[in-house]
Design a protein around this motif. Structure first.
Motif, mmCIF file in Angstrom:
data_model
loop_
_atom_site.group_PDB
_atom_site.id
_atom_site.type_symbol
_atom_site.label_atom_id
_atom_site.label_comp_id
_atom_site.label_asym_id
_atom_site.label_seq_id
_atom_site.Cartn_x
_atom_site.Cartn_y
_atom_site.Cartn_z
ATOM 1 N N LEU A 1 0.828 -1.213 0.000
ATOM 2 C CA LEU A 1 0.000 0.000 0.000
ATOM 3 C C LEU A 1 0.861 1.261 0.000
ATOM 4 C CD1 LEU A 1 -2.732 -1.080 2.569
ATOM 5 C CD2 LEU A 1 -2.934 -0.974 0.087
ATOM 6 N N GLN B 1 1.651 2.093 -3.457
ATOM 7 C CA GLN B 1 0.484 2.573 -4.209
ATOM 8 C C GLN B 1 0.143 4.016 -3.876
ATOM 9 O OE1 GLN B 1 -2.729 -0.123 -3.556
ATOM 10 N NE2 GLN B 1 -1.727 -1.855 -4.583
ATOM 11 N N HIS B 2 0.223 4.361 -2.575
ATOM 12 C CA HIS B 2 -0.271 5.678 -2.134
ATOM 13 C C HIS B 2 0.841 6.648 -1.800
ATOM 14 C CE1 HIS B 2 -4.427 4.196 -1.885
ATOM 15 N NE2 HIS B 2 -3.908 3.077 -1.356
ATOM 16 N N HIS B 3 2.076 6.358 -2.164
ATOM 17 C CA HIS B 3 3.151 7.303 -1.879
ATOM 18 C C HIS B 3 2.955 8.566 -2.726
ATOM 19 C CE1 HIS B 3 7.205 8.940 -1.422
ATOM 20 N NE2 HIS B 3 7.288 8.157 -0.326
ATOM 21 N N GLN C 1 2.046 9.763 -7.400
ATOM 22 C CA GLN C 1 0.833 10.383 -7.923
ATOM 23 C C GLN C 1 1.176 11.261 -9.132
ATOM 24 O OE1 GLN C 1 -1.927 9.273 -6.586
ATOM 25 N NE2 GLN C 1 -0.610 8.112 -5.152
ATOM 26 N N GLU D 1 -5.676 14.962 -0.015
ATOM 27 C CA GLU D 1 -6.403 13.748 0.341
ATOM 28 C C GLU D 1 -5.499 12.520 0.215
ATOM 29 O OE1 GLU D 1 -9.516 11.714 1.904
ATOM 30 O OE2 GLU D 1 -9.324 13.887 1.626
ATOM 31 N N GLN D 2 -4.699 12.506 -0.829
ATOM 32 C CA GLN D 2 -3.812 11.370 -1.026
ATOM 33 C C GLN D 2 -2.738 11.306 0.054
ATOM 34 O OE1 GLN D 2 -4.774 9.463 -3.405
ATOM 35 N NE2 GLN D 2 -3.265 7.836 -2.994
ATOM 36 N N ASP D 3 -2.263 12.505 0.483
ATOM 37 C CA ASP D 3 -1.288 12.541 1.575
ATOM 38 C C ASP D 3 -1.909 12.052 2.871
ATOM 39 O OD1 ASP D 3 0.509 13.532 -0.190
ATOM 40 O OD2 ASP D 3 0.274 15.634 0.435
ATOM 41 N N ILE E 1 -4.257 9.814 3.171
ATOM 42 C CA ILE E 1 -4.344 8.349 3.095
ATOM 43 C C ILE E 1 -2.987 7.726 3.404
ATOM 44 C CG2 ILE E 1 -4.764 6.402 1.546
ATOM 45 C CD1 ILE E 1 -6.806 8.153 0.097
ATOM 46 N N PHE E 2 -1.932 8.295 2.831
ATOM 47 C CA PHE E 2 -0.592 7.762 3.067
ATOM 48 C C PHE E 2 -0.203 7.878 4.547
ATOM 49 C CE2 PHE E 2 4.052 8.232 3.148
ATOM 50 C CZ PHE E 2 4.398 7.005 2.589
#
Length: 621
Positions: free
Chosen positions: A125, A128-130, A134, A150-152, A154-155
């Motif tokens: 994961l 994937q989310h680093h 992106q 938002e992505q940060d 999640i990470f």
């Protein structure tokens, strides 16, 4: 003259270049003192700083706040250390982003996943989310928005979830905060049955166990030993469940060490209460299951049945024993009664028979007398003798005489036959009386012989020869004191050697020869040198009669304790007499001697010594 110096705070309004003032021969030289410690700052520096801040306004106030921050590096470092220490023992704290989040769902793993599985899923994961993975367009669209992307977020959530679940302690703290069904079945559901009712409850609570593997509840076919091990496990259940989420105080809010410790104690009390409640809940589950378990019930019923059967068997055996004993007693009583009845009947028949015999004998005597009177002419003396003769005869003899006499004619033959029978009866009576007299004489002679032998045995007997005394000394050496039947063995040894003596004679001679030295050494001296001279018969014959009662009186007056010494005690007394000479103090000497002799007091040792000395003096005289 040297003046003592005294350290002091600066005087109000004094400067460093002023001259020191001296009073009472003490040097009061002003010295510059630097602030040291938080207490000094809050007591002396802070009031001055607050006054200056009020005077100088807002600008000076900001500068002063900056100086305060610089003046408290130690306080900030202490608070930092306090927070670091509190993180180890305090409750699990989640960041605002993680509130309400399921960490296992974030990492896409199950609650029973291992550490390797969690680590592997986290790496997947994280790639994937680093943020670096992106696209640029997406970053430009969210660049204008305030705060984190938002992505940060999640990470960051994935990172924090991994940090919590990767550590076993924090993972257990987090698992303890999850929702858990603590309900317990109180009765067996008839539709599900016992195993389906209590099995899920035990499996739910097995997650908190510190010991693995956790035993299963099993089924109706499970061995009873495994069932007992199952309940033993749950009655001694050890849980790792953490109750720090119920803490009342946050340790990070403590301003000083004492307050922090007080908070810890209060939190520990709350945790202890929840731990006790959890322990009671597990115990109630195990107790309820054991009480309703059909296997335990069957075993208990079987045990009760065995106990009842054993009790009934013992009662039955006891009853049988009582009945058998009662029957034996009844039979014994019946037998005794029967024997008594038979004895009574026998005695009655004997009495009747005796009575009949007596009557028959009486009739026969009358018949015989009548026949004699009819056919014989006897004098009055002969008639008197006839009466005694008839009384001495039995019925059968009288019957024979009657038949013989009745077969004879009246006259001389009848008289001759009667006189012959009477003379024979007299001879028989005389012979019986003579035999009885001889028996009485023999009995009297045997009694006199026994009395003479006893009298001879009680006397001292003849003098002892030198050879006989040597055999006696050897016997005393061979059979030491304390040996069972000692005097009998010595007497037997003398008899086997050709010197018959009684035990009393041997004992009296041994007392006579006791001369302050052990009988064993006496025996060795006699056997080796053979120089002991026994009193000769002539000397014994010349002894005055008056000396005999004196000797008897001396022997009878000797203390009883003198004859109650074993060979071991005699040897100990001799060694002690040689070890402690007469040159010592009298009381001290005999006290030391008594300590060496086992089982004897000082008085007994002195008494024994006097007795031996008297015997030696008598032997010499």
């Amino acid at each position: 003259q040297v003046l003592a110096e005294m350290l002091a705070l600066p005087a109000p309004g004094c400067d460093d270049d002023k001259v020191a003032l001296v009073a009472c021969k003490l040097c009061l030289r002003t010295r510059r003192v630097e602030p040291a410690g938080h207490a000094f700052h809050w007591a002396h520096e802070r009031p001055k700083l607050q006054a200056r801040r009020r005077d100088k306004g807002d600008g000076a106030s900001k500068a002063q706040e900056a100086s305060d921050d610089e003046a408290q590096p130690a306080a900030d470092s202490w608070r930092k250390k306090k927070k670091q220490g509190g993180e180890k023992r305090g409750a699990l704290k989640l960041s605002p982003l993680m509130v309400g989040e399921d960490l296992y769902k974030l990492l896409e793993v199950s609650e029973t996943a291992s550490q390797e599985q969690i680590k592997k899923q986290y790496r997947k994961l994280a790639l994937q989310h680093h943020p670096d993975k992106q696209g640029k367009a997406e970053e430009e669209d969210k660049a204008a928005s305030a705060g984190l992307k938002e992505q940060d977020k999640i990470f960051i959530k994935i990172q924090e979830a991994y940090e919590i679940l990767a550590d076993e302690k924090t993972r257990r703290q987090y698992d303890s905060t999850l929702e858990f069904d603590e309900s317990l079945p109180e009765e067996v559901d008839e539709k599900l049955g016992f195993y389906d009712t209590f099995g899920p409850a035990f499996r739910r609570n097995a997650r908190w166990s510190t010991r693995f593997p956790v035993p299963e509840i099993g089924n109706a076919e499970t061995d009873i030993s495994k069932v007992h091990k199952f309940y033993d496990f749950w009655f001694n259940f050890e849980t790792w469940r953490d109750f720090s989420m119920h803490d009342e105080y946050n340790l990070d809010d403590a301003e000083f060490r004492e307050e922090r410790r007080w908070m810890e104690r209060q939190n520990q009390k709350l945790r202890k209460e929840h731990e006790v409640a959890e322990r009671r809940r597990i115990m109630r589950l195990a107790e309820t299951a054991e009480r309703l378990d059909p296997r335990i019930r069957a075993e208990r019923e079987e045990r009760e049945n065995k106990k009842r059967e054993e009790k009934e068997r013992r009662a039955r055996l006891k009853q049988e024993e009582l009945e058998a004993k009662q029957r034996e007693e009844e039979e014994k009583i019946k037998k005794e009664e029967q024997e008594k009845a038979e004895q009574a009947e026998k005695e009655r028949l004997e009495r009747e028979q005796k009575k009949q015999d007596k009557q028959v004998a009486k009739t026969l005597r009358q018949r015989f007398k009548k026949s004699v009177q009819e056919k014989c002419k006897l004098s009055s003396v002969e008639l008197t003798e006839l009466q005694d003769f008839c009384l001495a005869l039995e019925a059968e003899q009288l019957q024979q005489l009657c038949e013989v006499l009745e077969g004879l004619d009246r006259g001389a033959k009848s008289e001759e036959m009667v006189r012959q029978e009477m003379s024979k009866a007299k001879l028989r009576s005389a012979e019986e009386q003579e035999a009885q007299a001889r028996q009485r004489e023999e009995v009297r002679k045997r009694e006199e012989k026994k009395a003479a032998e006893a009298k001879e045995a009680s006397s001292c007997g003849g003098p002892w020869s030198t050879e006989e005394l040597g055999v006696l000394a050897k016997g005393l050496q061979k059979f030491p004191g304390g040996m069972g039947g000692r005097w009998g063995l010595i007497t037997k040894l003398l008899a086997d050697s050709g010197y018959p003596r009684t035990e009393k004679q041997v004992l009296e001679k041994t007392k006579e020869l006791s001369e302050g030295q052990s009988l064993r050494s006496m025996g060795q001296k006699i056997s080796q040198e053979n120089t002991f001279q026994a009193p000769s018969n002539a000397a014994a014959a010349k002894a005055k009669p008056a000396e005999e009662p004196k000797a008897k009186e001396a022997s009878s007056s000797s203390p009883t304790s003198a004859t109650e010494w074993t060979g071991e005690q005699q040897q100990a007394l001799e060694k002690a007499l040689q070890r402690y000479p007469a040159s010592l103090d009298k009381n001290e000497r005999w006290k030391l001697i008594a300590e060496e002799v086992p089982g004897k007091t000082k008085g007994q040792c002195v008494e024994r010594f006097k007795y031996l000395r008297e015997q030696v003096a008598k032997a010499k005289s």
